[in-house]
Design a protein around this motif. Structure first.
Motif, PDB file in Angstrom:
ATOM      1  N   GLY A   5     -44.887 -19.322   2.813  1.00  0.00           N
ATOM      2  CA  GLY A   5     -45.658 -20.549   2.878  1.00  0.00           C
ATOM      3  C   GLY A   5     -46.079 -21.034   1.508  1.00  0.00           C
ATOM      4  O   GLY A   5     -46.065 -22.239   1.229  1.00  0.00           O
ATOM      5  N   ALA A   6     -46.455 -20.096   0.630  1.00  0.00           N
ATOM      6  CA  ALA A   6     -46.882 -20.469  -0.716  1.00  0.00           C
ATOM      7  C   ALA A   6     -45.729 -21.073  -1.506  1.00  0.00           C
ATOM      8  O   ALA A   6     -45.888 -22.124  -2.159  1.00  0.00           O
ATOM      9  CB  ALA A   6     -47.441 -19.252  -1.450  1.00  0.00           C
ATOM     10  N   LEU A   7     -44.573 -20.446  -1.448  1.00  0.00           N
ATOM     11  CA  LEU A   7     -43.432 -20.956  -2.204  1.00  0.00           C
ATOM     12  C   LEU A   7     -42.960 -22.295  -1.646  1.00  0.00           C
ATOM     13  O   LEU A   7     -42.571 -23.193  -2.401  1.00  0.00           O
ATOM     14  CB  LEU A   7     -42.295 -19.934  -2.188  1.00  0.00           C
ATOM     15  CG  LEU A   7     -42.591 -18.604  -2.893  1.00  0.00           C
ATOM     16  CD1 LEU A   7     -41.380 -17.690  -2.829  1.00  0.00           C
ATOM     17  CD2 LEU A   7     -43.005 -18.841  -4.340  1.00  0.00           C
ATOM     18  N   ARG A   8     -42.996 -22.428  -0.335  1.00  0.00           N
ATOM     19  CA  ARG A   8     -42.596 -23.698   0.286  1.00  0.00           C
ATOM     20  C   ARG A   8     -43.539 -24.824  -0.140  1.00  0.00           C
ATOM     21  O   ARG A   8     -43.098 -25.918  -0.510  1.00  0.00           O
ATOM     22  CB  ARG A   8     -42.572 -23.547   1.796  1.00  0.00           C
ATOM     23  CG  ARG A   8     -42.061 -24.766   2.539  1.00  0.00           C
ATOM     24  CD  ARG A   8     -41.736 -24.429   3.988  1.00  0.00           C
ATOM     25  NE  ARG A   8     -42.860 -23.786   4.656  1.00  0.00           N
ATOM     26  CZ  ARG A   8     -42.888 -22.506   5.043  1.00  0.00           C
ATOM     27  NH1 ARG A   8     -41.855 -21.712   4.805  1.00  0.00           N
ATOM     28  NH2 ARG A   8     -43.946 -22.012   5.663  1.00  0.00           N
ATOM     29  N   ALA A   9     -44.852 -24.563  -0.108  1.00  0.00           N
ATOM     30  CA  ALA A   9     -45.820 -25.584  -0.506  1.00  0.00           C
ATOM     31  C   ALA A   9     -45.695 -25.905  -1.990  1.00  0.00           C
ATOM     32  O   ALA A   9     -45.838 -27.065  -2.406  1.00  0.00           O
ATOM     33  CB  ALA A   9     -47.235 -25.106  -0.181  1.00  0.00           C
ATOM     34  N   ASP A  10     -45.414 -24.895  -2.798  1.00  0.00           N
ATOM     35  CA  ASP A  10     -45.232 -25.115  -4.229  1.00  0.00           C
ATOM     36  C   ASP A  10     -44.050 -26.050  -4.468  1.00  0.00           C
ATOM     37  O   ASP A  10     -44.141 -26.985  -5.270  1.00  0.00           O
ATOM     38  CB  ASP A  10     -45.008 -23.777  -4.919  1.00  0.00           C
ATOM     39  CG  ASP A  10     -44.902 -23.930  -6.421  1.00  0.00           C
ATOM     40  OD1 ASP A  10     -45.944 -24.087  -7.074  1.00  0.00           O
ATOM     41  OD2 ASP A  10     -43.772 -23.904  -6.938  1.00  0.00           O
ATOM     42  N   ASP A  11     -42.949 -25.793  -3.773  1.00  0.00           N
ATOM     43  CA  ASP A  11     -41.786 -26.675  -3.897  1.00  0.00           C
ATOM     44  C   ASP A  11     -42.138 -28.102  -3.484  1.00  0.00           C
ATOM     45  O   ASP A  11     -41.742 -29.071  -4.147  1.00  0.00           O
ATOM     46  CB  ASP A  11     -40.639 -26.170  -3.011  1.00  0.00           C
ATOM     47  CG  ASP A  11     -39.894 -24.996  -3.624  1.00  0.00           C
ATOM     48  OD1 ASP A  11     -39.956 -24.829  -4.858  1.00  0.00           O
ATOM     49  OD2 ASP A  11     -39.248 -24.252  -2.870  1.00  0.00           O
ATOM     50  N   GLU A  12     -42.870 -28.232  -2.391  1.00  0.00           N
ATOM     51  CA  GLU A  12     -43.222 -29.563  -1.887  1.00  0.00           C
ATOM     52  C   GLU A  12     -44.064 -30.334  -2.900  1.00  0.00           C
ATOM     53  O   GLU A  12     -43.887 -31.543  -3.082  1.00  0.00           O
ATOM     54  CB  GLU A  12     -43.963 -29.434  -0.556  1.00  0.00           C
ATOM     55  CG  GLU A  12     -43.064 -28.946   0.583  1.00  0.00           C
ATOM     56  CD  GLU A  12     -43.843 -28.501   1.811  1.00  0.00           C
ATOM     57  OE1 GLU A  12     -45.100 -28.470   1.740  1.00  0.00           O
ATOM     58  OE2 GLU A  12     -43.210 -28.180   2.827  1.00  0.00           O
ATOM     59  N   LEU A  13     -44.978 -29.638  -3.566  1.00  0.00           N
ATOM     60  CA  LEU A  13     -45.823 -30.304  -4.554  1.00  0.00           C
ATOM     61  C   LEU A  13     -44.983 -30.820  -5.724  1.00  0.00           C
ATOM     62  O   LEU A  13     -45.062 -31.999  -6.087  1.00  0.00           O
ATOM     63  CB  LEU A  13     -46.892 -29.326  -5.037  1.00  0.00           C
ATOM     64  CG  LEU A  13     -47.993 -29.896  -5.957  1.00  0.00           C
ATOM     65  CD1 LEU A  13     -49.248 -29.027  -5.854  1.00  0.00           C
ATOM     66  CD2 LEU A  13     -47.557 -29.972  -7.417  1.00  0.00           C
ATOM     67  N   HIS A  14     -44.189 -29.942  -6.309  1.00  0.00           N
ATOM     68  CA  HIS A  14     -43.409 -30.340  -7.490  1.00  0.00           C
ATOM     69  C   HIS A  14     -42.279 -31.296  -7.135  1.00  0.00           C
ATOM     70  O   HIS A  14     -41.880 -32.125  -7.968  1.00  0.00           O
ATOM     71  CB  HIS A  14     -42.876 -29.102  -8.199  1.00  0.00           C
ATOM     72  CG  HIS A  14     -43.947 -28.272  -8.836  1.00  0.00           C
ATOM     73  ND1 HIS A  14     -44.565 -28.642 -10.012  1.00  0.00           N
ATOM     74  CD2 HIS A  14     -44.541 -27.115  -8.447  1.00  0.00           C
ATOM     75  CE1 HIS A  14     -45.475 -27.733 -10.339  1.00  0.00           C
ATOM     76  NE2 HIS A  14     -45.479 -26.800  -9.400  1.00  0.00           N
ATOM     77  N   ASP A  15     -41.781 -31.210  -5.909  1.00  0.00           N
ATOM     78  CA  ASP A  15     -40.704 -32.102  -5.500  1.00  0.00           C
ATOM     79  C   ASP A  15     -41.154 -33.553  -5.452  1.00  0.00           C
ATOM     80  O   ASP A  15     -40.320 -34.465  -5.564  1.00  0.00           O
ATOM     81  CB  ASP A  15     -40.151 -31.684  -4.131  1.00  0.00           C
ATOM     82  CG  ASP A  15     -39.236 -30.474  -4.214  1.00  0.00           C
ATOM     83  OD1 ASP A  15     -38.886 -30.075  -5.344  1.00  0.00           O
ATOM     84  OD2 ASP A  15     -38.876 -29.919  -3.152  1.00  0.00           O
TER      85      ASP A  15
END
Length: 215
Positions: A130-140
């Motif tokens: 979940g953390a890595l997915r949310a991190d990707d979503e933010l930077h994307d």
């Protein structure tokens, strides 16, 4: 109702690629494991052709290595490769950030804030995926708004190499990148301060490169 159309071969190849890539990044297929197109094709419910095409792409991206007529296996996690990937991905994110900041709309900033909230919640819960997915979503958000397709393609290509090490570090009890850094990034973006946003982005990716440093 319109009849369903057969799935195009390109979509099958992409499906095979994404499934195998995600399994490698998640550690479900471990470093050094030998992979066989027939086995994975059966597990994915596909023919061998799109799996072989996915293998070729994953070899090119450094997640698989192949010796003709001998084996195809998952590459080890090599610190130098991760540092190199983090440097390249970080540079692309800095470029995207510099271009994107003046173009950001309130909806984009809200999307970044919501992603950071999900990130913080996942970190506190020990939810690595979940953390890595949310991190990707933010930077994307920044990559998307920049409109730079070359940067987006480079990020997509090399980020999985970094994620493998991140997952390992988190599994060993290491710390995740900070929601506080994300907050600083969002604040700079909201202020329209592209240079400050780029500096925070550089700090974020420098932290990731440091993960690959020997203990």
């Amino acid at each position: 109702m319109e009849a369903l159309r057969p799935l195009h071969r390109t979509l099958l190849r992409d499906r095979a690629y994404e499934s195998i890539r995600d399994a490698i990044v998640a550690g479900e297929i471990e470093p050094g494991a030998v992979v066989r197109d027939a086995d994975l094709a059966e597990r994915l419910g596909l023919s061998r052709a799109p799996v072989r095409e996915a293998f070729a792409r994953l070899v090119d991206e450094g997640l698989l290595e192949s010796k003709p007529q001998s084996y195809t296996r998952v590459t080890p996690v090599v610190a130098a490769d991760v540092r190199d990937a983090a440097a390249v991905v970080g540079a692309m994110h800095e470029l995207a950030t510099r271009v994107a900041v003046p173009r950001l709309r309130p909806a984009d900033l809200n999307a970044m804030r919501a992603a950071n909230e999900r990130f913080d919640t996942a970190v506190r819960a020990g939810d690595v995926d979940g953390a890595l997915r949310a991190d990707d979503e933010l930077h994307d958000v920044l990559v998307r708004v920049s409109g730079n397709r070359a940067a987006a393609a480079t990020v997509a290509r090399y980020t999985p190499l970094i994620r493998r090490l991140e997952r390992r570090r988190f599994g060993e009890g290491g710390s995740c990148r900070s929601a506080g850094l994300h907050e600083r990034l969002i604040e700079a973006c909201a202020d329209g301060d592209a240079e400050a946003a780029v500096r925070v982005t550089a700090d974020i990716w420098r932290t990731l490169a440091d993960l690959a440093d020997p203990d």
